[in-house]
Design a protein around this motif. Structure first.
Motif, mmCIF file in Angstrom:
data_model
loop_
_atom_site.group_PDB
_atom_site.id
_atom_site.type_symbol
_atom_site.label_atom_id
_atom_site.label_comp_id
_atom_site.label_asym_id
_atom_site.label_seq_id
_atom_site.Cartn_x
_atom_site.Cartn_y
_atom_site.Cartn_z
ATOM 1 N N GLN A 22 0.836 -1.085 -0.102
ATOM 2 C CA GLN A 22 -0.083 -0.066 0.012
ATOM 3 C C GLN A 22 0.835 1.219 -0.079
ATOM 4 O O GLN A 22 0.657 2.229 0.821
ATOM 5 N N GLY A 23 1.727 1.183 -0.924
ATOM 6 C CA GLY A 23 2.534 2.278 -1.253
ATOM 7 C C GLY A 23 3.403 2.925 -0.585
ATOM 8 O O GLY A 23 3.851 2.893 0.445
ATOM 9 N N PRO A 24 4.004 4.374 -1.120
ATOM 10 C CA PRO A 24 5.112 4.934 -0.378
ATOM 11 C C PRO A 24 4.137 5.659 0.688
ATOM 12 O O PRO A 24 2.978 6.122 0.654
ATOM 13 N N VAL A 25 4.784 5.831 1.904
ATOM 14 C CA VAL A 25 4.159 6.517 3.126
ATOM 15 C C VAL A 25 4.436 8.027 3.080
ATOM 16 O O VAL A 25 5.640 8.290 3.000
ATOM 17 N N LYS A 141 8.626 6.132 9.839
ATOM 18 C CA LYS A 141 9.817 5.764 8.604
ATOM 19 C C LYS A 141 9.112 5.828 7.131
ATOM 20 O O LYS A 141 8.723 5.294 6.049
ATOM 21 N N PRO A 142 8.738 7.390 7.176
ATOM 22 C CA PRO A 142 8.158 7.674 5.908
ATOM 23 C C PRO A 142 9.248 7.554 4.677
ATOM 24 O O PRO A 142 10.198 7.846 4.804
ATOM 25 N N ASP A 143 8.346 7.744 3.557
ATOM 26 C CA ASP A 143 9.186 7.827 2.333
ATOM 27 C C ASP A 143 9.311 9.460 1.927
ATOM 28 O O ASP A 143 10.213 9.892 1.508
ATOM 29 N N PHE A 144 8.184 10.212 2.264
ATOM 30 C CA PHE A 144 7.897 11.546 2.051
ATOM 31 C C PHE A 144 7.682 12.133 3.386
ATOM 32 O O PHE A 144 6.576 11.853 4.140
ATOM 33 N N ALA A 145 7.991 13.254 3.752
ATOM 34 C CA ALA A 145 7.293 14.155 4.642
ATOM 35 C C ALA A 145 7.409 15.587 4.535
ATOM 36 O O ALA A 145 8.246 16.126 3.701
ATOM 37 N N PHE A 146 6.013 16.007 4.589
ATOM 38 C CA PHE A 146 5.489 17.343 4.124
ATOM 39 C C PHE A 146 5.515 18.408 5.416
ATOM 40 O O PHE A 146 4.833 18.245 6.162
ATOM 41 N N PHE A 147 6.062 19.498 4.914
ATOM 42 C CA PHE A 147 6.272 20.701 5.869
ATOM 43 C C PHE A 147 5.911 21.930 5.159
ATOM 44 O O PHE A 147 6.177 22.151 4.060
ATOM 45 N N GLY A 148 5.411 22.813 5.946
ATOM 46 C CA GLY A 148 5.025 24.190 5.226
ATOM 47 C C GLY A 148 5.923 25.190 5.349
ATOM 48 O O GLY A 148 6.715 25.219 6.477
ATOM 49 N N MET A 149 6.080 25.972 4.385
ATOM 50 C CA MET A 149 7.117 26.971 4.430
ATOM 51 C C MET A 149 6.848 28.169 5.063
ATOM 52 O O MET A 149 7.553 29.234 4.861
ATOM 53 N N LYS A 150 5.764 28.144 5.701
ATOM 54 C CA LYS A 150 5.603 29.414 6.642
ATOM 55 C C LYS A 150 6.695 29.435 7.658
ATOM 56 O O LYS A 150 7.213 30.415 8.191
ATOM 57 N N ASP A 151 6.988 28.091 8.083
ATOM 58 C CA ASP A 151 8.300 27.785 9.298
ATOM 59 C C ASP A 151 9.343 27.538 8.398
ATOM 60 O O ASP A 151 9.852 26.342 8.453
ATOM 61 N N ALA A 152 9.965 28.634 7.704
ATOM 62 C CA ALA A 152 11.014 28.415 6.447
ATOM 63 C C ALA A 152 12.308 27.881 7.427
ATOM 64 O O ALA A 152 12.951 27.007 6.703
ATOM 65 N N GLN A 153 12.598 28.542 8.377
ATOM 66 C CA GLN A 153 13.964 28.346 9.137
ATOM 67 C C GLN A 153 13.856 26.696 9.493
ATOM 68 O O GLN A 153 14.771 25.788 9.416
ATOM 69 N N GLN A 154 12.498 26.292 10.095
ATOM 70 C CA GLN A 154 12.433 24.569 10.376
ATOM 71 C C GLN A 154 12.588 23.974 9.362
ATOM 72 O O GLN A 154 13.242 22.871 9.300
ATOM 73 N N VAL A 155 11.805 24.220 7.883
ATOM 74 C CA VAL A 155 12.434 23.421 6.880
ATOM 75 C C VAL A 155 13.864 23.320 6.585
ATOM 76 O O VAL A 155 14.303 22.165 6.345
ATOM 77 N N ALA A 156 14.418 24.316 6.660
ATOM 78 C CA ALA A 156 16.034 24.265 6.227
ATOM 79 C C ALA A 156 16.712 23.441 7.355
ATOM 80 O O ALA A 156 17.619 22.835 7.112
ATOM 81 N N VAL A 157 16.267 23.612 8.778
ATOM 82 C CA VAL A 157 17.011 22.708 9.559
ATOM 83 C C VAL A 157 16.505 21.450 9.434
ATOM 84 O O VAL A 157 17.554 20.583 9.764
ATOM 85 N N ILE A 158 15.683 21.127 9.101
ATOM 86 C CA ILE A 158 15.014 19.449 8.903
ATOM 87 C C ILE A 158 15.678 19.247 7.833
ATOM 88 O O ILE A 158 16.149 17.973 7.823
ATOM 89 N N GLU A 159 15.841 19.689 6.728
ATOM 90 C CA GLU A 159 16.612 19.268 5.514
ATOM 91 C C GLU A 159 17.921 19.066 5.770
ATOM 92 O O GLU A 159 18.575 18.169 5.432
ATOM 93 N N GLN A 160 18.607 19.917 6.596
ATOM 94 C CA GLN A 160 19.976 19.896 7.035
ATOM 95 C C GLN A 160 20.045 18.519 7.921
ATOM 96 O O GLN A 160 20.995 17.656 7.614
ATOM 97 N N MET A 161 19.426 18.156 8.879
ATOM 98 C CA MET A 161 19.392 17.093 9.496
ATOM 99 C C MET A 161 19.243 15.824 8.713
ATOM 100 O O MET A 161 20.082 15.034 9.138
#
Length: 296
Positions: A22-25, A141-161
């Motif tokens: 049942q597919g990618p998570v 253990k997701p294949d994709f994780a979705f984050f809103g760009m309103k919290d742009a610093q959070q997105v940058a931090v999580i991508e770095q991690m």
């Protein structure tokens, strides 16, 4: 939609779904009090995933002393109805004891990117974010994780991690969703009194004006952009500016005042944090110097 409250049950359910192909998570981590901004993440996850998991967990370790952990808005029944309407397959609602059954001695910390903007105003906040997101990624253990760009610093931090730790998940940043009058959707908007909400429109207005002037070449340097943002925001008497800054994105390198924005190779972000009464709001706009394209 299945509602699951324990890590063990969630892992068993996801293992079963994966065994059935049942597919990618796709995973949408939230703190609840859902709105159409969250809805846009769920819709995007539905488009890209065979199984969509939404988590609702108000994470205590990302709140500092005197912040709004106890009063953070919560409405489980409303959230679950909304999540089901968006096509979520599994809603994961652990309590604090489930996520932190004993005092946490291990934290995940990203350096440099977390020392400025919201990281400077909220010491320890991002350590709490990266620790809980790491835990959630290990559970789902997701294949994709979705984050809103309103919290742009959070997105940058999580991508770095994710890059630094070789995590097997693709982060999908999603555009800011706004009210018709321009206010960025946020769970904390419910705190705003009517006059505060009206004055909070100055955030999107300042970003739109700066973006337009950057696009037509009238605004050239980072210092001019900072000054313009502050001048416009200061027109709102109730606005108390925490920061109004101009940086590269996602590197989050602060641009010097005399830096010509059109000469920057990477994307540029104009980032704001402003208090209206007791409510701290954040907003941002991205600008691609080489293409002259803004995203507000």
């Amino acid at each position: 939609m299945k509602v699951i409250r324990t890590i063990r049950e969630l892992r068993e359910e996801l293992a079963s779904r994966r065994a059935l192909g049942q597919g990618p998570v796709g995973f949408v981590p939230t703190m609840g009090y859902l709105h159409e901004g969250h809805g846009s993440l769920m819709k995007r996850a539905r488009e890209q995933s065979g199984t969509v998991v939404l988590s609702i967990f108000v994470n205590p370790i990302q709140f500092g002393p005197g912040e709004d952990f106890e009063t953070y808005p919560r409405d489980e029944a409303r959230d679950l109805a909304f999540a089901e309407s968006q096509g979520v397959d599994i809603a994961f609602l652990p309590d604090v004891a489930e996520m932190y059954p004993q005092p946490t001695k291990t934290k995940v910390a990203v350096s440099e990117l977390t020392s400025l903007l919201c990281g400077a105003s909220r010491p320890g906040h991002f350590d709490g974010v990266t620790t809980v997101v790491n835990k959630l990624f290990n559970i789902v253990k997701p294949d994709f994780a979705f984050f809103g760009m309103k919290d742009a610093q959070q997105v940058a931090v999580i991508e770095q991690m994710v890059r630094d730790l070789n995590m097997d998940v693709r982060i999908v940043p999603c555009p800011i969703v706004r009210e018709g009058d321009g206010l960025a959707l946020s769970s904390r908007n419910v705190y705003l009194k009517p006059e505060e909400r009206e004055q909070a429109l100055v955030l999107s207005r300042s970003l739109k004006t700066a973006s337009e002037l950057l696009g037509n070449g009238s605004l050239r340097t980072a210092g001019d952009a900072r000054q313009l943002l502050r001048e416009i925001i200061s027109e709102a008497p109730m606005a108390d500016i925490d920061y109004a800054d101009v940086l590269t994105f996602p590197e989050l390198t602060v641009l010097a005042d005399d830096a010509e924005i059109t000469g920057v190779d990477s994307m540029v972000i104009m980032a704001l944090a402003v208090r209206f009464g007791k409510t701290r709001l954040i907003d941002n706009a991205l600008f691609q110097p080489k293409e002259g394209i803004s995203h507000v």
